[in-house]
Design a protein around this motif. Structure first.
Motif, PDB file in Angstrom:
ATOM      1  N   LYS A  59     -62.929 -11.501  61.400  1.00 43.57           N
ATOM      2  CA  LYS A  59     -63.405 -10.461  60.135  1.00 43.57           C
ATOM      3  C   LYS A  59     -63.278 -11.181  58.971  1.00 43.57           C
ATOM      4  N   ASN A  60     -64.063 -11.283  57.930  1.00 48.84           N
ATOM      5  CA  ASN A  60     -64.008 -12.000  56.748  1.00 48.84           C
ATOM      6  C   ASN A  60     -63.328 -11.323  55.672  1.00 48.84           C
ATOM      7  N   ASP A  61     -62.042 -10.962  55.933  1.00 49.73           N
ATOM      8  CA  ASP A  61     -61.023 -10.348  55.078  1.00 49.73           C
ATOM      9  C   ASP A  61     -59.809 -10.930  54.930  1.00 49.73           C
ATOM     10  N   PHE A  62     -59.058 -10.959  53.895  1.00 43.97           N
ATOM     11  CA  PHE A  62     -57.960 -11.552  53.608  1.00 43.97           C
ATOM     12  C   PHE A  62     -56.799 -11.196  54.816  1.00 43.97           C
ATOM     13  N   ASP A  63     -56.549 -10.137  55.375  1.00 49.21           N
ATOM     14  CA  ASP A  63     -55.579 -10.086  56.386  1.00 49.21           C
ATOM     15  C   ASP A  63     -55.790 -10.632  57.599  1.00 49.21           C
ATOM     16  N   SER A  64     -57.252 -10.446  58.140  1.00 54.21           N
ATOM     17  CA  SER A  64     -57.588 -11.321  59.148  1.00 54.21           C
ATOM     18  C   SER A  64     -57.511 -12.610  59.100  1.00 54.21           C
ATOM     19  N   THR A  65     -57.892 -13.094  57.954  1.00 54.74           N
ATOM     20  CA  THR A  65     -58.014 -14.625  57.839  1.00 54.74           C
ATOM     21  C   THR A  65     -56.751 -15.203  57.925  1.00 54.74           C
ATOM     22  N   ILE A  66     -55.870 -14.809  57.060  1.00 57.65           N
ATOM     23  CA  ILE A  66     -54.402 -15.404  57.173  1.00 57.65           C
ATOM     24  C   ILE A  66     -53.566 -15.162  58.552  1.00 57.65           C
ATOM     25  N   ASN A  67     -53.793 -13.987  59.065  1.00 61.96           N
ATOM     26  CA  ASN A  67     -53.187 -13.775  60.156  1.00 61.96           C
ATOM     27  C   ASN A  67     -53.726 -14.513  61.527  1.00 61.96           C
ATOM     28  N   GLN A  68     -54.944 -14.750  61.458  1.00 60.45           N
ATOM     29  CA  GLN A  68     -55.689 -15.113  62.564  1.00 60.45           C
ATOM     30  C   GLN A  68     -56.503 -16.406  62.601  1.00 60.45           C
ATOM     31  N   LEU A  69     -56.406 -16.954  61.334  1.00 59.73           N
ATOM     32  CA  LEU A  69     -57.178 -18.328  60.983  1.00 59.73           C
ATOM     33  C   LEU A  69     -56.274 -19.145  60.522  1.00 59.73           C
ATOM     34  N   ASN A  70     -55.298 -19.552  61.303  1.00 59.93           N
ATOM     35  CA  ASN A  70     -54.605 -20.734  60.699  1.00 59.93           C
ATOM     36  C   ASN A  70     -53.864 -21.361  61.892  1.00 59.93           C
ATOM     37  N   PRO A  71     -53.687 -22.759  61.828  1.00 58.70           N
ATOM     38  CA  PRO A  71     -53.314 -23.659  62.860  1.00 58.70           C
ATOM     39  C   PRO A  71     -52.027 -23.205  63.614  1.00 58.70           C
ATOM     40  N   LEU A  72     -50.884 -22.527  63.087  1.00 58.04           N
ATOM     41  CA  LEU A  72     -49.748 -22.229  63.731  1.00 58.04           C
ATOM     42  C   LEU A  72     -50.161 -21.288  64.986  1.00 58.04           C
ATOM     43  N   LYS A  73     -50.946 -20.242  64.349  1.00 57.70           N
ATOM     44  CA  LYS A  73     -51.455 -19.193  65.427  1.00 57.70           C
ATOM     45  C   LYS A  73     -52.126 -19.761  66.473  1.00 57.70           C
ATOM     46  N   VAL A  74     -53.294 -20.624  66.260  1.00 62.69           N
ATOM     47  CA  VAL A  74     -53.944 -21.136  67.273  1.00 62.69           C
ATOM     48  C   VAL A  74     -53.386 -22.262  68.263  1.00 62.69           C
ATOM     49  N   SER A  75     -52.277 -22.880  67.836  1.00 65.69           N
ATOM     50  CA  SER A  75     -51.394 -23.797  68.414  1.00 65.69           C
ATOM     51  C   SER A  75     -51.287 -23.511  69.946  1.00 65.69           C
ATOM     52  N   SER A  76     -51.397 -24.470  70.772  1.00 70.71           N
ATOM     53  CA  SER A  76     -51.216 -24.078  72.353  1.00 70.71           C
ATOM     54  C   SER A  76     -51.805 -23.058  72.676  1.00 70.71           C
ATOM     55  N   PRO A 128     -51.000 -32.499  56.754  1.00 73.78           N
ATOM     56  CA  PRO A 128     -49.688 -32.358  57.577  1.00 73.78           C
ATOM     57  C   PRO A 128     -49.303 -31.290  58.373  1.00 73.78           C
ATOM     58  N   SER A 129     -50.361 -30.676  58.863  1.00 75.60           N
ATOM     59  CA  SER A 129     -50.164 -29.511  59.905  1.00 75.60           C
ATOM     60  C   SER A 129     -49.803 -30.412  61.396  1.00 75.60           C
ATOM     61  N   LEU A 130     -48.953 -29.970  62.188  1.00 80.07           N
ATOM     62  CA  LEU A 130     -48.604 -30.412  63.309  1.00 80.07           C
ATOM     63  C   LEU A 130     -49.883 -30.603  64.352  1.00 80.07           C
ATOM     64  N   ARG A 131     -50.299 -29.588  64.662  1.00 84.45           N
ATOM     65  CA  ARG A 131     -51.337 -29.262  65.766  1.00 84.45           C
ATOM     66  C   ARG A 131     -52.313 -28.628  65.497  1.00 84.45           C
ATOM     67  N   CYS A 132     -53.443 -28.674  66.000  1.00 86.07           N
ATOM     68  CA  CYS A 132     -54.742 -28.014  65.513  1.00 86.07           C
ATOM     69  C   CYS A 132     -55.581 -28.712  64.680  1.00 86.07           C
ATOM     70  N   HIS A 133     -56.867 -28.648  64.779  1.00 90.70           N
ATOM     71  CA  HIS A 133     -57.956 -29.376  63.745  1.00 90.70           C
ATOM     72  C   HIS A 133     -58.633 -28.131  63.077  1.00 90.70           C
ATOM     73  N   SER A 134     -58.779 -27.942  61.772  1.00 95.19           N
ATOM     74  CA  SER A 134     -59.707 -27.095  61.129  1.00 95.19           C
ATOM     75  C   SER A 134     -60.983 -27.869  60.639  1.00 95.19           C
ATOM     76  N   GLN A 135     -62.009 -26.896  60.387  1.00 95.28           N
ATOM     77  CA  GLN A 135     -63.122 -27.553  59.814  1.00 95.28           C
ATOM     78  C   GLN A 135     -63.920 -26.428  59.179  1.00 95.28           C
ATOM     79  N   ALA A 136     -64.398 -26.808  57.775  1.00 94.08           N
ATOM     80  CA  ALA A 136     -64.954 -25.929  56.925  1.00 94.08           C
ATOM     81  C   ALA A 136     -66.537 -26.310  57.143  1.00 94.08           C
ATOM     82  N   PHE A 137     -67.570 -25.493  57.374  1.00 96.74           N
ATOM     83  CA  PHE A 137     -68.639 -25.931  57.751  1.00 96.74           C
ATOM     84  C   PHE A 137     -69.938 -25.373  56.467  1.00 96.74           C
TER      85      PHE A 137
END
Ligand code: NAP
Length: 371
Positions: free
Chosen positions: A308-325, A271-280
């Motif tokens: 970066k593979n750490d919590f802060d970088s991941t939640i702040n930069q690796l999410n659909p809302l951040k990447v949208s548009s 149910p995200s509105l925009r952006c596709h994510s993929q786990a490889f």
């Protein structure tokens, strides 16, 4: 004289993002344009530079369509299936640019993603190819994220789990999810501020109210809010969904692979509105260091960003809302897996309406108008 370009499907999700990009980049200056519709016959064209008609034209008017140098269709598979062969039978020699999947695997078409397959596009144009199709959204996003590994022949196979937003299924599906949000909110909002009901009672109201909706007439056939649907597109003979099938055949066609690279997985609507994510999960051909892997990934194109593979970088930069548009393709959670030294995991996100759809179309249009 500047080329005349017809736009069909410009009101939908992909079409409106394309229109927006063309305006932002001032591309309308470079060609004359005309806008079509399949439903709004008395409607007005969007106001853009060099538009030859202020009214919308009929998207089924073959006599008009064959006068165009280039047609860009974001209308969908059904329209392409209906109109493309009619245009060809009429002897139309213009360029056809398409967002839908109908012609992607056709031998006389090229799937366009120029940061990955610019040389195939160029040689196709030289050979007289006239049909250029945007790839499946998750395929294009995967190739933008992992292009550095593909181009160095480092990938043996990939297993992928996708998390695909509702806008990937079109404007009606997005509206349905927003309706679900409004409907549920009406049912629970009064309890959120009072303590009249326990959290479990509120959860029950949420779940029951969604389960009570009749979804048979809806585009999304099940609740999506607070939910997910591990099924996208139709069933293939081998048990894959068509979306999963596209992951392999389209990627290999774009890469022009000498040897087929197996790519498979499970595609899931979320149910995200925009952006596709993929786990490889990636099986590499050799054991190379994470440092080298990251450096190959970022050197492939200017949009991919290693997180970066750490919590802060991941939640702040690796999410659909951040990447949208945005055109950014962040890739993170890059690590070797315990399974073995040649096994890599990574998680990537991209705006499926931009690099996954509209942007490769905009870029091929800009190439073709200069021919
Ligand atoms: N959505 C994605 O992320 C995505 C990504 C890659 C490829 N694609 C492919 O691109 C094609 C178009 O997809 P789409 O998602 O853009 O489809 P869409 O939003 O459903 O739009 C398609 C057409 O539906 C009509 N329409 C009906 N109700 C509408 C409304 N409320 N708002 C806007 N348009 C409405 C419009 O045509 P009229 O103006 O003529 O009525 C519009 O051009 C499909 O083949 C799809 O598979 C989509």
């Amino acid at each position: 004289m500047k080329k005349l370009v017809g736009f069909i499907g410009w009101r939908g999700m992909v079409g409106s993002v394309l229109l927006d990009r063309l305006q932002k980049k001032n591309d309308f200056f470079n060609f004359r344009s005309v806008f079509f519709t399949t439903s709004q016959f008395n409607g007005k064209s969007p106001k853009v530079l060099n538009c030859v008609s202020s009214n919308l034209e009929d998207a089924y008017n073959i006599d008009y369509l064959v006068t165009l140098d280039i047609i860009v269709s974001c209308q969908g598979e059904k329209y392409t299936r209906y109109i493309y062969s009619k245009l060809k039978n009429f002897g139309w020699k213009g360029y056809w640019i398409d967002a839908s999947s109908f012609l992607r695997m056709n031998k006389k078409s090229i799937i366009v993603l120029d940061p990955v397959n610019f040389s195939s596009i160029q040689s196709g144009i030289n050979k007289g190819i006239k049909t250029f199709v945007g790839g499946n959204c998750t395929v294009s996003l995967m190739l933008m994220a992992l292009g550095g590994l593909f181009s160095h022949n480092l990938i043996d196979w990939i297993s992928v789990a996708t998390y695909q937003s509702v806008s990937g299924s079109g404007s009606k599906s997005m509206l349905e999810l927003l309706e679900q949000i409004g409907f549920v909110y009406k049912n629970i909002s009064s309890y959120l501020v009072s303590s009249k009901k326990s959290i479990l009672e509120i959860e029950k109201i949420f779940t029951c109210s969604l389960n009570r909706i009749n979804f048979s007439e809806k585009k999304i056939k099940s609740p999506l809010l607070g939910n997910l649907i591990p099924w996208i597109d139709k069933l293939m003979d081998n048990g894959q969904t068509k979306e999963e099938w596209k992951g392999s055949v389209e990627a290999n066609k774009i890469l022009d692979s000498k040897k087929n690279i197996p790519i498979d997985g499970v595609c899931v609507r979320v149910p995200s509105l925009r952006c596709h994510s993929q786990a490889f999960t990636i099986k590499l051909n050799c054991d190379i260091s994470i440092k080298e892997i990251k450096s190959l990934i970022i050197s492939h194109n200017k949009w991919v960003k290693v997180i970066k593979n750490d919590f802060d970088s991941t939640i702040n930069q690796l999410n659909p809302l951040k990447v949208s548009s945005t055109l950014d393709i962040p890739i993170g959670r890059i690590k070797k897996m315990n399974i073995g030294k040649k096994y890599l995991s990574a998680f990537s996100i991209g705006d499926q309406l931009l690099w996954g759809a509209a942007e490769p179309l905009r870029r091929i249009l800009n190439i073709l108008i200069n021919i």
